[in-house]
Design an enzyme around this catalytic site. Structure first.
Site, PDB file in Angstrom:
ATOM      1  N   ASN A   1      38.483  46.134  32.188  1.00  0.00           N
ATOM      2  CA  ASN A   1      37.780  45.084  32.918  1.00  0.00           C
ATOM      3  C   ASN A   1      36.607  45.714  33.674  1.00  0.00           C
ATOM      4  O   ASN A   1      36.821  46.413  34.656  1.00  0.00           O
ATOM      5  CB  ASN A   1      38.778  44.409  33.873  1.00  0.00           C
ATOM      6  CG  ASN A   1      38.154  43.286  34.675  1.00  0.00           C
ATOM      7  OD1 ASN A   1      36.936  43.088  34.663  1.00  0.00           O
ATOM      8  ND2 ASN A   1      38.989  42.554  35.389  1.00  0.00           N
TER       9      ASN A   1
ATOM     10  N   CYS B   1      33.926  38.834  38.977  1.00  0.00           N
ATOM     11  CA  CYS B   1      34.008  38.748  37.511  1.00  0.00           C
ATOM     12  C   CYS B   1      33.173  37.610  36.948  1.00  0.00           C
ATOM     13  O   CYS B   1      32.877  37.589  35.755  1.00  0.00           O
ATOM     14  CB  CYS B   1      35.456  38.575  37.088  1.00  0.00           C
ATOM     15  SG  CYS B   1      36.479  39.883  37.721  1.00  0.00           S
TER      16      CYS B   1
ATOM     17  N   HIS C   1      35.806  36.413  29.769  1.00  0.00           N
ATOM     18  CA  HIS C   1      35.909  37.575  30.661  1.00  0.00           C
ATOM     19  C   HIS C   1      37.092  38.422  30.207  1.00  0.00           C
ATOM     20  O   HIS C   1      38.148  37.893  29.844  1.00  0.00           O
ATOM     21  CB  HIS C   1      36.104  37.090  32.096  1.00  0.00           C
ATOM     22  CG  HIS C   1      36.376  38.196  33.060  1.00  0.00           C
ATOM     23  ND1 HIS C   1      35.564  39.304  33.147  1.00  0.00           N
ATOM     24  CD2 HIS C   1      37.376  38.386  33.965  1.00  0.00           C
ATOM     25  CE1 HIS C   1      36.043  40.121  34.069  1.00  0.00           C
ATOM     26  NE2 HIS C   1      37.147  39.594  34.581  1.00  0.00           N
TER      27      HIS C   1
HETATM   28  O1  UT7 Z   1      39.080  40.272  36.686  1.00  0.00           O
HETATM   29  C1  UT7 Z   1      39.494  39.959  37.958  1.00  0.00           C
HETATM   30  C2  UT7 Z   1      40.631  39.033  37.914  1.00  0.00           C
HETATM   31  N1  UT7 Z   1      41.838  39.760  37.691  1.00  0.00           N
HETATM   32  C3  UT7 Z   1      42.696  39.360  36.782  1.00  0.00           C
HETATM   33  O2  UT7 Z   1      42.456  38.399  36.079  1.00  0.00           O
HETATM   34  C4  UT7 Z   1      43.988  40.114  36.718  1.00  0.00           C
HETATM   35  C5  UT7 Z   1      45.146  39.158  36.615  1.00  0.00           C
HETATM   36  N2  UT7 Z   1      46.447  39.819  36.668  1.00  0.00           N
HETATM   37  C6  UT7 Z   1      46.900  40.576  35.632  1.00  0.00           C
HETATM   38  O3  UT7 Z   1      46.221  40.820  34.666  1.00  0.00           O
HETATM   39  C7  UT7 Z   1      48.338  41.056  35.701  1.00  0.00           C
HETATM   40  O4  UT7 Z   1      48.987  40.412  36.773  1.00  0.00           O
HETATM   41  C8  UT7 Z   1      48.493  42.600  35.866  1.00  0.00           C
HETATM   42  C9  UT7 Z   1      48.064  43.289  34.595  1.00  0.00           C
HETATM   43  C10 UT7 Z   1      47.685  43.077  37.051  1.00  0.00           C
HETATM   44  C11 UT7 Z   1      49.960  42.938  36.097  1.00  0.00           C
HETATM   45  O5  UT7 Z   1      50.747  42.446  35.027  1.00  0.00           O
HETATM   46  P1  UT7 Z   1      52.039  41.546  35.320  1.00  0.00           P
HETATM   47  O6  UT7 Z   1      52.625  41.216  34.003  1.00  0.00           O
HETATM   48  O7  UT7 Z   1      51.618  40.402  36.188  1.00  0.00           O
HETATM   49  O8  UT7 Z   1      52.963  42.549  36.068  1.00  0.00           O
HETATM   50  P2  UT7 Z   1      53.674  42.383  37.493  1.00  0.00           P
HETATM   51  O9  UT7 Z   1      52.689  42.647  38.582  1.00  0.00           O
HETATM   52  O10 UT7 Z   1      54.426  41.089  37.509  1.00  0.00           O
HETATM   53  O11 UT7 Z   1      54.714  43.552  37.444  1.00  0.00           O
HETATM   54  C12 UT7 Z   1      55.832  43.556  36.508  1.00  0.00           C
HETATM   55  C13 UT7 Z   1      56.568  44.858  36.646  1.00  0.00           C
HETATM   56  C14 UT7 Z   1      56.893  45.225  38.084  1.00  0.00           C
HETATM   57  O12 UT7 Z   1      58.129  45.918  38.078  1.00  0.00           O
HETATM   58  P3  UT7 Z   1      59.502  45.171  38.468  1.00  0.00           P
HETATM   59  O13 UT7 Z   1      59.303  44.657  39.853  1.00  0.00           O
HETATM   60  O14 UT7 Z   1      59.665  44.085  37.449  1.00  0.00           O
HETATM   61  O15 UT7 Z   1      60.532  46.265  38.351  1.00  0.00           O
HETATM   62  C15 UT7 Z   1      55.803  46.185  38.468  1.00  0.00           C
HETATM   63  O16 UT7 Z   1      56.181  47.057  39.502  1.00  0.00           O
HETATM   64  O17 UT7 Z   1      55.745  45.932  36.162  1.00  0.00           O
HETATM   65  C16 UT7 Z   1      55.593  46.931  37.171  1.00  0.00           C
HETATM   66  N3  UT7 Z   1      54.235  47.473  37.058  1.00  0.00           N
HETATM   67  C17 UT7 Z   1      53.949  48.497  36.232  1.00  0.00           C
HETATM   68  N4  UT7 Z   1      54.700  49.235  35.411  1.00  0.00           N
HETATM   69  C18 UT7 Z   1      54.088  50.214  34.701  1.00  0.00           C
HETATM   70  C19 UT7 Z   1      53.098  47.068  37.673  1.00  0.00           C
HETATM   71  N5  UT7 Z   1      52.065  47.816  37.278  1.00  0.00           N
HETATM   72  C20 UT7 Z   1      52.568  48.713  36.393  1.00  0.00           C
HETATM   73  C21 UT7 Z   1      51.989  49.746  35.634  1.00  0.00           C
HETATM   74  N6  UT7 Z   1      52.782  50.460  34.804  1.00  0.00           N
HETATM   75  N7  UT7 Z   1      50.670  50.025  35.692  1.00  0.00           N
END
Ligand code: UT7
Length: 330
Positions: free
Chosen positions: A287, A117, A257
């Site tokens: 992204n 990125c 970004h």
């Molecule tokens: O550009 C390269 C660098 N990358 C980044 O900068 C990405 C950085 N990370 C992020 O943007 C975020 O961590 C994500 C968007 C990838 C994920 O968001 P989050 O708020 O960190 O979600 P999480 O992984 O903590 O998951 C929260 C909940 C989980 O469920 P439980 O365990 O709370 O029941 C996940 O299983 O959301 C669930 N979940 C989803 N639900 C619906 C994870 N992905 C999804 C989804 N749809 N697509």
């Protein structure tokens, strides 16, 4: 006395594939929903390259042809092509070479730059150094990724985030103090465990096993990357202001970004900037990895004014991160 040369962006262009993948399309593919994606990331839709036989080089060639035509520049006058990408057409030769061939830039040399990125930011600084050396007059910096070629569309953790696209800028020497003023770039390879592609390199060449295990796709531990990104991107963006005695009111635009709207907001707040000074197009493209920064500049080009102080900032795989301060040159 010789004049000081700075490297200025003198033209921008882009290519975005016409096919759109919406959050509602993704609802039919994995267990997710529009509300979750919008509120957690800010993304509404992304572009996917579906043209048969097209790869990253084709998107870049389209963007560059359009730029050269718009500015009436002969492809033979281009000196260097730097192609930032993690989705090269092939392992070798470099995508920059393939682009050069497709556009007819027969006098240019070039190379690919792998910084995920932050690829465009690293490429911009590298290109600027070549211009500042006095040896090169026209350097193209391309940020391109066909992320759909390395995304598992059964993995809801990653498939909702990424999209395909390309942006390109032309760097030329400037003698009036416009262009790239300062940069802070960082790498920390220990971050690789949280964001990588497991197979296809010399560590784990492709095999039946790597395919069965889905190891040719992006692997990301979202929360770990999120935490590091919020801190890394905000820290460098603040640091570049401080060390150049720039106040938030001196800044015309932050170009962050586009990985997650919440990371963008955290950086903006740390810099003390209002929302209207931040370029955001994540809602339409998701992204695009190396593509995000030049795609922002492309979308906002008509609003930029000569002399605007612009801060570019990124964080991504590697880890790699950084920020660049530039004075807009036209
Ligand atoms: O550009 C390269 C660098 N990358 C980044 O900068 C990405 C950085 N990370 C992020 O943007 C975020 O961590 C994500 C968007 C990838 C994920 O968001 P989050 O708020 O960190 O979600 P999480 O992984 O903590 O998951 C929260 C909940 C989980 O469920 P439980 O365990 O709370 O029941 C996940 O299983 O959301 C669930 N979940 C989803 N639900 C619906 C994870 N992905 C999804 C989804 N749809 N697509």
């Amino acid at each position: 006395m010789s004049q000081k040369i700075t490297a200025a962006i003198t033209a921008i262009d882009a290519y975005l594939p016409p096919d759109i993948l919406t959050n509602f399309d993704l609802e039919k593919m994995v267990d997710t929903n529009d509300e979750w994606i919008r509120s957690r990331t800010g993304i509404i839709e992304r572009r996917i390259l579906k043209t048969p036989g097209w790869a990253s080089s084709d998107m870049a060639a389209e963007a560059i042809k359009s730029l050269l035509e718009k500015k009436n520049i002969d492809p033979l006058s281009i000196d260097v092509i730097i192609c930032a990408t993690v989705t090269p057409d092939m392992v070798f030769p470099a995508t920059a070479n393939i682009i050069g061939d497709k556009v007819g830039m027969k006098n240019a040399w070039g190379f690919d730059l792998s910084a995920a990125c932050s690829g465009f930011l690293f490429g911009l600084q590298t290109g600027a150094a070549l211009i500042e050396s006095g040896k090169y007059k026209k350097v193209l910096v391309v940020g391109v990724d066909k992320m759909s070629s390395i995304i598992d569309y059964t993995d809801r953790n990653t498939c909702i985030i990424f999209g395909d696209g390309c942006g390109v800028v032309l760097l030329e020497p400037n003698f009036d103090g416009y262009g790239i003023m300062d940069c802070i770039l960082k790498s920390d390879g220990s971050g690789r465990k949280h964001l990588h592609q497991k197979a296809g390199g010399s560590l784990k060449p492709a095999s039946h096993e790597t395919i069965t295990n889905k190891e040719h796709f992006v692997y990301q531990e979202g929360q770990a990357v999120f935490k590091a990104a919020v801190k890394g991107m905000a820290d460098v963006s603040y640091e570049i202001l401080e060390r150049n005695n720039l106040k938030s009111e001196d800044i015309a635009w932050l170009v962050p970004h586009q990985a997650n709207l919440r990371i963008i907001d955290a950086t903006r707040e740390r810099m003390g900037l209002p929302e209207e000074k931040v370029m955001v197009n994540i809602q339409r493209y998701g992204n695009t990895t190396a593509g995000t920064l030049p795609l922002c500049l492309y979308d906002y080009e008509s609003q930029l004014k000569k002399g605007d102080n612009i801060i570019l900032a990124s964080f991504g795989g590697g880890y790699t991160w950084g920020s660049i301060w530039l004075k807009w040159a036209y």
